[in-house]
Design a protein around this motif. Sequence first.
Motif, short mmCIF file in Angstrom:
data_model
loop_
_atom_site.label_atom_id
_atom_site.label_comp_id
_atom_site.label_asym_id
_atom_site.label_seq_id
_atom_site.Cartn_x
_atom_site.Cartn_y
_atom_site.Cartn_z
N VAL A 141 0.86 -1.19 0.00
CA VAL A 141 0.00 0.00 0.00
C VAL A 141 0.89 1.24 0.00
CG1 VAL A 141 -1.73 1.33 1.28
CG2 VAL A 141 -1.86 -1.15 1.25
N LEU A 142 0.61 2.14 -0.92
CA LEU A 142 1.25 3.45 -0.90
C LEU A 142 0.30 4.42 -0.23
CD1 LEU A 142 2.48 3.42 -4.59
CD2 LEU A 142 3.95 3.26 -2.57
N ILE A 143 0.82 5.24 0.68
CA ILE A 143 -0.03 6.28 1.29
C ILE A 143 0.51 7.63 0.84
CG2 ILE A 143 -0.92 7.28 3.41
CD1 ILE A 143 -0.70 4.64 4.77
N TYR A 144 -0.25 8.28 -0.02
CA TYR A 144 0.13 9.61 -0.50
C TYR A 144 -0.33 10.63 0.54
CZ TYR A 144 0.61 7.10 -4.93
OH TYR A 144 0.97 6.20 -5.91
N ILE A 145 0.62 11.02 1.39
CA ILE A 145 0.28 11.84 2.56
C ILE A 145 -0.36 13.18 2.17
CG2 ILE A 145 1.30 13.10 4.52
CD1 ILE A 145 1.25 10.14 5.08
N ASN A 146 0.09 13.78 1.06
CA ASN A 146 -0.43 15.11 0.70
C ASN A 146 -1.94 15.09 0.46
OD1 ASN A 146 2.31 15.34 0.65
ND2 ASN A 146 2.38 16.65 -1.16
N GLU A 147 -2.48 13.92 0.07
CA GLU A 147 -3.92 13.84 -0.20
C GLU A 147 -4.74 14.02 1.08
OE1 GLU A 147 -5.36 13.72 -3.07
OE2 GLU A 147 -3.69 13.20 -4.40
N LEU A 148 -4.12 13.75 2.22
CA LEU A 148 -4.86 13.89 3.47
C LEU A 148 -5.03 15.35 3.85
CD1 LEU A 148 -3.08 11.08 5.52
CD2 LEU A 148 -5.39 10.99 4.56
N HIS A 149 -4.13 16.18 3.35
CA HIS A 149 -4.17 17.60 3.69
C HIS A 149 -3.75 18.40 2.45
CE1 HIS A 149 -4.06 20.80 6.83
NE2 HIS A 149 -3.38 21.41 5.88
N PRO A 150 -4.67 18.52 1.47
CA PRO A 150 -4.27 19.17 0.21
C PRO A 150 -4.14 20.68 0.36
CG PRO A 150 -6.57 18.44 0.12
CD PRO A 150 -6.03 18.00 1.44
N THR A 151 -3.24 21.27 -0.42
CA THR A 151 -3.11 22.72 -0.48
C THR A 151 -4.04 23.25 -1.59
OG1 THR A 151 -1.36 22.54 -2.10
CG2 THR A 151 -0.69 22.65 0.22
N ARG A 152 -4.06 24.57 -1.73
CA ARG A 152 -4.90 25.16 -2.79
C ARG A 152 -4.49 24.62 -4.16
NH1 ARG A 152 -8.07 29.24 -3.33
NH2 ARG A 152 -7.74 29.75 -1.15
N SER A 153 -3.19 24.58 -4.45
CA SER A 153 -2.79 24.12 -5.79
C SER A 153 -3.09 22.63 -5.95
CB SER A 153 -1.32 24.44 -6.07
OG SER A 153 -0.51 23.59 -5.32
N ASP A 154 -3.01 21.85 -4.86
CA ASP A 154 -3.40 20.43 -4.96
C ASP A 154 -4.87 20.31 -5.36
OD1 ASP A 154 -0.92 19.48 -4.14
OD2 ASP A 154 -1.47 19.46 -2.02
N LEU A 155 -5.71 21.16 -4.71
CA LEU A 155 -7.14 21.08 -5.00
C LEU A 155 -7.45 21.54 -6.43
CD1 LEU A 155 -8.86 22.25 -1.71
CD2 LEU A 155 -8.89 19.99 -2.73
N GLU A 156 -6.72 22.56 -6.88
CA GLU A 156 -6.94 23.02 -8.26
C GLU A 156 -6.54 21.93 -9.24
OE1 GLU A 156 -6.41 27.79 -7.30
OE2 GLU A 156 -4.72 26.67 -8.13
N THR A 157 -5.41 21.26 -8.96
CA THR A 157 -4.98 20.15 -9.83
C THR A 157 -6.01 19.02 -9.78
OG1 THR A 157 -2.70 20.69 -9.31
CG2 THR A 157 -3.08 18.58 -10.35
N LEU A 158 -6.48 18.72 -8.57
CA LEU A 158 -7.46 17.64 -8.43
C LEU A 158 -8.73 17.96 -9.22
CD1 LEU A 158 -8.60 15.06 -7.17
CD2 LEU A 158 -9.18 16.38 -5.12
N LYS A 159 -9.15 19.20 -9.13
CA LYS A 159 -10.38 19.58 -9.83
C LYS A 159 -10.20 19.39 -11.34
CE LYS A 159 -13.77 23.17 -9.96
NZ LYS A 159 -14.69 23.94 -9.20
#
Length: 408
Positions: free
Chosen positions: A253-271
């Motif tokens: 299992v890989l746990i991508y830690i940033n997904e637990l606490h995304p920043t604004r740019s993470d959320l924009e990329t996710l969107k």
Amino acid sequence: MSSVDKMVTVRPRTYSLPSYSLTGDLLGFLRCGLQYRYTRVGRLPSSRPVQLWFGEFIHGVMEEAYRRYDEWQKRGVPSVPPWPEAELKSIRDLIEARLAARGLVPWDDELERIGRERADTAVNELGPHLFPLIHRAEVRLTGARSLPAIDPALQFREADRYEMVGVIDVVTHVQLHDPRFAANPIVRAILKTLPERPGDRFEVIIDYKGMRRPPYEGGEGPIGLWTQYAWQLMTYAEIRRHQPDALPVAAGVLIYINELHPTRSDLETLKREVTGARTDVLPVAGSAAADILRRWGTKDPLPGAERSVLPPLPFEYRLDRALRVVPVTQEAIRAALSAFDGVVERIETCLGKECHGQPILKAWERNATAESTCVVCDSRTYCPDYQIQYASRHGEKQPRLPGVRVRA
Ligand code: SF4
């Protein structure tokens, strides 16, 4: 010659096995051979060790948090996160001090703030589900494999084997019939992904990644982080299963830690990824996560949700995105080992070329496919690929010395 003389044999010359770490060497070379040559083989310190600090900080905090959890269990005073700020702060301060003693400090205040927030979220939101499953943390692995042959004209050492080393962040022991784990979201995510139900007791190896979930790599496209991290897990599984205390390894299992606490740019990329269906974990249609992502930043925001405020995605969706379960199969292990043997062959070839007199820039492979890697690479001012592809956009022409940040 006497019969005694005939019996005396010459002891073969001693040599040390070349040692390759899965993350530091093999994945580092795949990121870029020339960068690997300078930073890993040549041990040149990075001028901006941003990712190094963040990755080591998150790993350190999770390890220390589990150590405290385990100690309290053994002392008969169990305490499961969420923990109060004072406890989290003492863990963070301890790890930051350890890293600073090794010269690793966060590069700016923003990185430090995000690192701390992510560490707190990982302990308090992931910890309650993960810590009860842990059997061992920081499990060291070592195995030996045949050293792939390189062009005889480039030979530079006598070894016929190489050592492969790695460290598993966490080994979990899962008992399917233990009622404590019936509703555990990590166990459920693992079971949902396994093609067939393993025996009653099995183990899963877990690796933390201080990054967001990379886009899914399907089909025949170039091999990137998605595939390389799966190779890493399969290779860990293969070495782990030969250790004496191992149970059958059912998955990594890989746990991508940033997904637990995304920043604004993470959320924009996710969107963007969700809109373009470029990620494998989309929010369920009609769910709160889907609604939040769809309306955030539009003229129809959720009541009370300003553009300047990051929307709180539900934990279930953040955890879904953070977890990537890769079932362990013989076929996948074979593919991973063969791929990493191929990487060792490429590194040995580059080393052989350099040992036989080729200049470094000519001897080592370069990989300029990821602009985000190149723009923070200290070799960019003399790297031909960077100069051709990115220099005009970013402009930096002079080499920089490794930076020093003096902390108050
Ligand atoms: S600039 Fe890019 S291609 Fe050049 S050495 Fe650095 S990472 Fe490699």
